[in-house]
Scaffold this motif. Structure first.
Motif, PDB file in Angstrom:
ATOM      1  N   ASP A 251       0.850  -1.178   0.000  1.00  0.00           N
ATOM      2  CA  ASP A 251       0.000   0.000   0.000  1.00  0.00           C
ATOM      3  C   ASP A 251       0.897   1.244   0.000  1.00  0.00           C
TER       4      ASP A 251
ATOM      5  N   ARG B 211       0.327   4.055   0.845  1.00  0.00           N
ATOM      6  CA  ARG B 211       0.125   4.825   2.080  1.00  0.00           C
ATOM      7  C   ARG B 211       1.057   4.331   3.185  1.00  0.00           C
ATOM      8  N   VAL B 212       1.368   3.044   3.152  1.00  0.00           N
ATOM      9  CA  VAL B 212       2.268   2.500   4.172  1.00  0.00           C
ATOM     10  C   VAL B 212       3.665   3.098   3.993  1.00  0.00           C
TER      11      VAL B 212
ATOM     12  N   GLU C 197       4.186   6.019   2.643  1.00  0.00           N
ATOM     13  CA  GLU C 197       4.045   7.408   3.086  1.00  0.00           C
ATOM     14  C   GLU C 197       4.075   7.494   4.613  1.00  0.00           C
ATOM     15  N   ALA C 198       3.432   6.521   5.254  1.00  0.00           N
ATOM     16  CA  ALA C 198       3.413   6.527   6.721  1.00  0.00           C
ATOM     17  C   ALA C 198       4.835   6.458   7.272  1.00  0.00           C
ATOM     18  N   ALA C 199       5.682   5.652   6.641  1.00  0.00           N
ATOM     19  CA  ALA C 199       7.067   5.551   7.092  1.00  0.00           C
ATOM     20  C   ALA C 199       7.776   6.894   6.926  1.00  0.00           C
ATOM     21  N   ARG C 200       7.523   7.549   5.778  1.00  0.00           N
ATOM     22  CA  ARG C 200       8.107   8.878   5.550  1.00  0.00           C
ATOM     23  C   ARG C 200       7.619   9.842   6.607  1.00  0.00           C
TER      24      ARG C 200
ATOM     25  N   VAL D 124      10.756  -0.963   5.672  1.00  0.00           N
ATOM     26  CA  VAL D 124       9.360  -1.192   5.263  1.00  0.00           C
ATOM     27  C   VAL D 124       9.265  -1.912   3.914  1.00  0.00           C
TER      28      VAL D 124
ATOM     29  N   PRO E 109      11.305  -5.537   3.777  1.00  0.00           N
ATOM     30  CA  PRO E 109      10.637  -6.609   4.541  1.00  0.00           C
ATOM     31  C   PRO E 109       9.305  -7.027   3.927  1.00  0.00           C
ATOM     32  N   LEU E 110       8.573  -6.062   3.373  1.00  0.00           N
ATOM     33  CA  LEU E 110       7.278  -6.407   2.797  1.00  0.00           C
ATOM     34  C   LEU E 110       7.428  -7.131   1.463  1.00  0.00           C
TER      35      LEU E 110
END
Lengths: 287, 385
Positions: free
Chosen positions: A178, A180-181, A183-186, A199, A202-203
């Motif tokens: 995703d 967004r995931v 972006e969430a890390a950023r 992120v 690993p994914l």
């Protein structure tokens, strides 16, 4: 009536594929396993004697080729991960509307037979071929320099032939992340490299795992690349099996070698899964 | 890079970052357009906005109004085409998202699926190189605030939507950001849970005192939680004000229509008496509305009135200071707490009336019946004058 149908349906669905596998996978496997324990010769025929010595002979006689095959397979697989990740990453995150085109390009070599493609690489890599000749003319390489027949040529061929099998599963794993995931890390103060390390990579591991399965096993048992691009000093175990089965008609030896190789690869794969934590990997893949 | 923000800023309110005196977030002349098939499409046309420290601020509007783009410009995921963005008085227009002291709660939560709750919530603090003991303390504290203590080892996929939502909230809040950005965070929850989370969010915001910027298309959500609301439409702010101002005094026809239900009448002012405009509709029917001094007789005007302010009567009112309209009931819908009537009036438009079911088990009127609508003069609100 309806209930009968419903309980039978899953089995009926499995039936065609199941029968196929039984006939063309299980039966030959059993036959081969029995063959690996037989004794005799091609003229008088082979008889089942439970001759485990075949395995010992196979291992002692072809230890060098076995180890070489695993090493070539390993190098190929590591090189494939390093080379495929950026390609898959780029297609997944920057491919935009052209993604299908790029994936098609990755798959394009499949439209030509794998043996033919390897033979054409032989033309390219040959001592006076289009690659080495100009470099030698320009004085960049010594006249005696050659690639063909060396382990480099074989591993190069293996990498070339298996590249799509690594790119595609990694691509699929990356594609499912995703955005967004990321972006969430950023958003949580991760610099681009950290985002990748903590992120994205690993994914993408389930994809890498699948890619390793799809490349390490066939690359280690490949017999075409070494045959076409290599020499007697690069002989791989696949070639030995082929020679024992087709040239020497030593079927018990060929079978024993094949089974031993299979056992080694399966052990390797399970150990690998264990280290990586397959459960997590499989769960992540199933999401 | 750092320029001083313009000084028409709203003064800092309670809590949070009183220390600076700067608004938490400020937009100065911001415009944002996207390129789509080689064509520039404006997402935000013009934005000048100041959000105070500790404020619960909502960006409210329909999809495509520019509210999400606005929020993403605060987070640093989008750069404005022109104009500047300030955080806490500092120009951050060119600063990358990972270097901005704001955190976001995503609509889909965007939790890290490969990490457990503890690892998810610690992610930001680890990046900021906060000490291990300090991380443990702060994570424990925030998990308690969002009632997730004991779930540290769970993975997101093992949690319900409501729990994931709270992990997302904790993951952002634990960093004590200058502002928390929430992008329709309750959109994926069912109604009961949503209402519960609204109260919860408000409580958490009071507790931590951080500026909340809340993006939503749900006017109910915005009204219940916000200190102030910016209603956006087509890339512009239509109205900026407290929930009460927005609801009671909609500045534009769009706001009147988007926030709750409004009855809007297009009319011509018959006369103006001491700041009250009277619109004669028919014999014994009129609309009275408060107007500014600039309004003159003969001028065209739009008047809005909320459905719950209107009384519904079977007989003509004897003497009424306010508005009176006659009409015929065309629809009666029972809603539990209220009964909603649709009334065709002589003012040209259908009126909706919410009648509280406080007393009788009986409806006041039934379909086809002739009724009279009345409301107090101050409940009329003229739009755009």
């Amino acid at each position: 009536m309806n209930r009968v149908k419903r309980t039978l349906a899953p089995y009926l669905l499995v039936l065609p594929g199941g029968l196929w596998l039984l006939l063309f996978f299980v039966v030959p496997m059993v036959t081969m396993f029995s063959l690996s324990l037989q004794q005799g010769d091609i003229i008088n025929g082979y008889r089942f004697t439970g001759h485990w010595q075949n395995y010992l002979d196979a291992i002692t006689d072809y230890r060098v080729q076995l180890i070489r095959s695993l090493v070539y397979g390993l190098i190929t697989t590591v090189a494939l991960i390093v080379m495929s990740f950026p390609v898959a990453y780029w297609i997944a995150f920057y491919g935009g509307r052209r993604k299908p085109t790029y994936l098609f390009l990755v798959l394009l070599p499949f439209f030509v037979s794998f043996v033919l493609r390897t033979i054409s690489w032989r033309q390219i890599l040959t001592d006076d071929g289009m690659l080495l000749h100009p470099l030698k003319e320009a004085g960049l390489l010594s006249p005696g320099f050659h690639i063909l027949g060396t382990p480099y040529a074989v591993i190069f061929g293996l990498i070339y032939n298996f590249l799509p099998f690594m790119v595609l599963p990694i691509y699929v794993a990356l594609e499912r992340i995703d955005p967004r995931v990321v972006e969430a890390a950023r958003d949580l103060y991760a610099a681009p490299m950290t985002v990748f390390r903590r992120v994205v990579f690993p994914l993408a591991l389930p994809g890498v795992f699948a890619g390793v399965l799809m490349t390490f096993v066939p690359a280690s048992s490949d017999y075409v690349n070494s045959g076409v691009l290599g020499s007697s000093s690069t002989t791989m175990i696949g070639q030995v099996v082929q020679a024992q089965a087709l040239a020497n008609s030593n079927y018990p030896m060929a079978s024993a070698l094949s089974f031993f190789l299979m056992a080694v690869l399966l052990t390797g794969v399970f150990a690998y899964a264990r280290v990586l934590g397959t459960e997590d990997v499989m769960n992540a893949a199933a999401r | 890079m750092t320029t001083s923000p313009p000084h028409h800023a709203v003064t800092a309110r309670s809590a949070g970052g009183e220390r600076t005196g700067h608004p938490a977030i400020q937009f100065a002349g911001v415009r944002k357009q996207y390129l789509s098939h080689g064509e520039a499409v404006p997402a935000v046309k013009s934005l000048d906005l100041s959000i105070a420290q500790g404020e619960f601020f909502s960006l409210l509007g329909p999809s495509g109004c520019g509210k999400t783009t606005t929020m993403r410009m605060i987070a640093g995921f989008e750069a404005p085409t022109t104009g500047r963005v300030f955080l806490d008085g500092k120009d951050v227009t060119g600063v990358a998202a990972n270097k901005r002291d704001v955190n976001m709660v995503f609509q889909s939560y965007a939790l890290f699926p490969h990490l457990n709750v503890l690892q998810n919530v610690s992610f930001g603090l680890e990046r900021k190189k906060v000490g291990k003991a300090e991380i443990r303390r702060r994570v424990g504290e925030i998990l308690e605030i969002v009632s997730l203590t004991g779930m540290e080892k769970r993975h997101p996929r093992e949690m319900s939507g409501g729990q994931q939502q709270r992990v997302a909230l904790a993951r952002a809040l634990v960093n004590h950001p200058r502002a928390l950005l929430l992008d329709e965070p309750l959109g994926a929850l069912d109604l009961k849970l949503r209402q519960q989370m609204q109260i919860e969010l408000k409580r958490i915001q009071r507790e931590v005192g951080i500026t909340f910027v809340y993006v939503t298309h749900d006017q109910g959500e915005a009204l219940t939680m916000s200190d102030r609301i910016a209603v956006m439409n087509a890339g512009l702010i239509e109205q900026l004000g407290t929930p009460r101002e927005i609801y009671e005094k909609p500045a534009t026809r769009f706001v009147a229509g988007f926030i709750g239900t409004s009855n809007i009448v297009d009319g011509r002012v018959s006369r103006v008496e001491n700041g009250w405009a009277v619109l004669d509709v028919g014999p014994g029917e009129r609309i009275v509305a408060p107007v500014p001094g600039s309004v003159r007789a003969g001028q065209g005007i739009e008047v809005s009135v909320r459905p719950e302010k209107i009384g519904l009567h079977r007989t003509a009112p004897l003497q009424a200071a306010g508005s009176v309209l006659a009409g015929t009931v065309t629809e009666v819908v029972y809603h539990g707490t209220s009964t909603n009537y649709t009334v065709a009036t002589s003012a040209g438009s259908d009126f909706v009336v919410f009648d509280q079911n406080a007393h009788d088990a009986e409806d006041v009127a039934s379909r086809g019946e002739r009724v009279f609508l009345t409301w107090a003069p101050q409940h009329s609100y003229p739009i755009g004058v």
